[in-house]
Scaffold this motif. Structure first.
Motif, mmCIF file in Angstrom:
data_model
loop_
_atom_site.group_PDB
_atom_site.id
_atom_site.type_symbol
_atom_site.label_atom_id
_atom_site.label_comp_id
_atom_site.label_asym_id
_atom_site.label_seq_id
_atom_site.Cartn_x
_atom_site.Cartn_y
_atom_site.Cartn_z
ATOM 1 N N LEU A 19 -19.627 26.863 12.540
ATOM 2 C CA LEU A 19 -19.652 28.047 13.397
ATOM 3 C C LEU A 19 -19.145 27.700 14.800
ATOM 4 O O LEU A 19 -18.372 28.449 15.399
ATOM 5 N N GLN A 20 -19.578 26.539 15.294
ATOM 6 C CA GLN A 20 -19.132 26.083 16.615
ATOM 7 C C GLN A 20 -17.608 25.885 16.645
ATOM 8 O O GLN A 20 -16.936 26.299 17.596
ATOM 9 N N LEU A 21 -17.063 25.298 15.592
ATOM 10 C CA LEU A 21 -15.619 25.051 15.531
ATOM 11 C C LEU A 21 -14.831 26.370 15.515
ATOM 12 O O LEU A 21 -13.790 26.490 16.152
ATOM 13 N N ILE A 22 -15.360 27.352 14.790
ATOM 14 C CA ILE A 22 -14.703 28.680 14.745
ATOM 15 C C ILE A 22 -14.750 29.324 16.129
ATOM 16 O O ILE A 22 -13.727 29.793 16.646
ATOM 17 N N GLU A 165 -7.286 35.763 16.018
ATOM 18 C CA GLU A 165 -8.588 35.981 16.660
ATOM 19 C C GLU A 165 -9.474 36.887 15.811
ATOM 20 O O GLU A 165 -10.653 36.601 15.612
ATOM 21 N N LYS A 166 -8.899 37.983 15.301
ATOM 22 C CA LYS A 166 -9.668 38.911 14.461
ATOM 23 C C LYS A 166 -10.184 38.217 13.210
ATOM 24 O O LYS A 166 -11.337 38.397 12.812
ATOM 25 N N ALA A 167 -9.311 37.416 12.586
ATOM 26 C CA ALA A 167 -9.699 36.696 11.364
ATOM 27 C C ALA A 167 -10.814 35.696 11.668
ATOM 28 O O ALA A 167 -11.772 35.555 10.891
ATOM 29 N N LEU A 168 -10.702 35.027 12.820
ATOM 30 C CA LEU A 168 -11.716 34.038 13.209
ATOM 31 C C LEU A 168 -13.057 34.707 13.524
ATOM 32 O O LEU A 168 -14.112 34.185 13.159
ATOM 33 N N GLU A 173 -18.684 35.755 11.879
ATOM 34 C CA GLU A 173 -19.768 36.612 11.361
ATOM 35 C C GLU A 173 -20.235 36.137 9.983
ATOM 36 O O GLU A 173 -21.429 36.098 9.696
ATOM 37 N N GLU A 174 -19.267 35.780 9.133
ATOM 38 C CA GLU A 174 -19.588 35.296 7.782
ATOM 39 C C GLU A 174 -20.443 34.029 7.844
ATOM 40 O O GLU A 174 -21.418 33.878 7.102
ATOM 41 N N PHE A 175 -20.060 33.114 8.742
ATOM 42 C CA PHE A 175 -20.792 31.847 8.846
ATOM 43 C C PHE A 175 -22.167 32.055 9.455
ATOM 44 O O PHE A 175 -23.112 31.348 9.109
ATOM 45 N N GLU A 176 -22.263 33.024 10.368
ATOM 46 C CA GLU A 176 -23.578 33.343 10.959
ATOM 47 C C GLU A 176 -24.555 33.781 9.873
ATOM 48 O O GLU A 176 -25.743 33.449 9.923
ATOM 49 N N GLU A 177 -24.048 34.537 8.903
ATOM 50 C CA GLU A 177 -24.894 35.055 7.823
ATOM 51 C C GLU A 177 -25.448 33.933 6.937
ATOM 52 O O GLU A 177 -26.458 34.110 6.260
#
Length: 259
Positions: A19-22, A165-168, A173-177
Motif C-alpha cells: 500500500l505504501q509503495l502504491i 494515477e486513477k489506476a493506482l 483502495e483494493e489493497f486497503e480492503e
C-alpha cells in the motif's frame, strides 16, 4: 471469517508495504505536476483581472467622451445666447438694460472658457487612460501567452499521468480492503504526520529508512522475524525488514509496469 482477519503478521506487513509503495507512486506523480495547477489557476485569475481592468478603463473613456460632448453642447448654447444678447443690446432703451445684457454675455463667455478648460482636462484624462489600456493590453497578451504555455505543460503531464494515477488510486483502495481497518487508520495517521508521506519503511543500515537513529540489534531481529508489527520509536513509522521490502518492491514494480 474474512481473509483479512486470518492474515498473519507477515501478510499484514507485506500488504501495508505494498500500500505504501502504491501511495508513494501516486505522490511521485503529483510531485511531477507540482505547483502547475495552482500556477495555471493564478494566471487565469490574473488574465481575468486584466480583462476586467481594460473593460473598466474603456467604460471610463466612454463616460469622459460623453462629458466632452455635453461641454461642447454647452459651448454652442452659450454662443447662441451671446449672439442673442448682442442682438438685444442693439434695441435697448437705456443703459441699465444694456449693462444687464452685458453681464449675461460676460457670464456666457466665462461658461465657454470653463467648458473649454474642462474639455482640455477631459482629453488629457482620455490620453492617460488610453496609455494605461495599451500597457494593460500588452501585459494581458504576455500573460495569456504564459497561461497558454503553462496549460499545455499541465495538459501534457495530465495526459501522461492521469490514467496511471486513477489506476493506482483504485489499486490503493483494493489493497486497503485487504488490511484490517485499525491498521489502515494507523497507516493513514502516520502518513499524514510525516513530511514525505512514508508510513512504512524498511530498515536501512541499522536505522529506519530516512532516519539517522540506530535501531537496537534485538529490535532488528524482531523486525526480521515478522511476528509483530513494530514502529520506530522516533518517527512512529512502521518498520519492515530489507528482504521483505525488496521482495515487495519487485512485485509492485511488475504491477506498475502493467498499469
Amino acid at each position: 471469517m474474512a481473509k483479512k482477519t486470518e492474515a498473519t503478521v507477515e501478510e499484514k506487513l507485506r500488504a501495508l508495504y505494498d500500500l505504501q509503495l502504491i501511495d508513494s507512486r501516486v505522490d511521485e506523480i503529483r510531485n511531477v505536476r507540482g505547483e502547475l495547477p495552482l500556477e495555471v489557476e493564478d494566471l487565469e485569475d490574473e488574465v481575468q483581472g486584466l480583462k476586467t481592468r481594460i473593460d473598466k478603463l474603456k467604460t471610463d473613456v466612454e463616460t469622459i467622451n460623453y462629458e466632452i460632448s455635453a461641454k461642447k453642447n454647452l459651448i454652442e448654447e452659450s454662443k447662441a445666447l451671446i449672439k442673442k444678447y448682442s442682438e438685444q443690446q442693439k434695441n435697448v432703451r437705456n443703459s441699465r438694460e444694456f449693462n444687464s445684457l452685458s453681464k449675461e454675455i460676460e457670464f456666457q463667455e466665462l461658461e465657454i472658457q470653463l467648458a473649454e478648460k474642462n474639455i482640455k482636462e477631459f482629453k488629457a484624462q482620455i490620453e492617460q487612460k488610453k496609455e494605461v489600456i495599451s500597457e494593460t493590453k500588452e501585459k494581458l497578451t504576455e500573460r495569456e501567452a504564459h497561461l497558454k504555455h503553462k496549460k499545455s505543460e499541465l495538459d501534457a503531464i495530465l495526459a501522461e499521468t492521469e490514467k496511471e494515477e486513477k489506476a493506482l488510486l483504485k489499486k490503493s483502495e483494493e489493497f486497503e480492503e485487504k488490511i484490517e481497518e485499525r491498521l489502515v487508520k494507523a497507516y493513514k495517521r502516520i502518513r499524514h504526520n510525516v513530511k514525505n508521506g512514508l508510513a512504512v519503511v524498511p530498515v536501512e543500515r541499522g536505522a529506519s529508512g530516512g532516519s539517522f537513529f540506530t535501531i537496537p540489534p534485538q529490535v532488528q531481529v524482531e523486525i526480521a522475524s515478522r511476528k509483530k508489527i513494530i514502529t520506530d520509536e522516533h518517527s512512529g513509522r512502521i518498520l519492515v525488514d530489507p528482504k521483505l521490502a525488496e521482495e515487495e518492491q519487485e512485485k509492485m514494480e511488475a504491477l506498475f509496469a502493467k498499469i
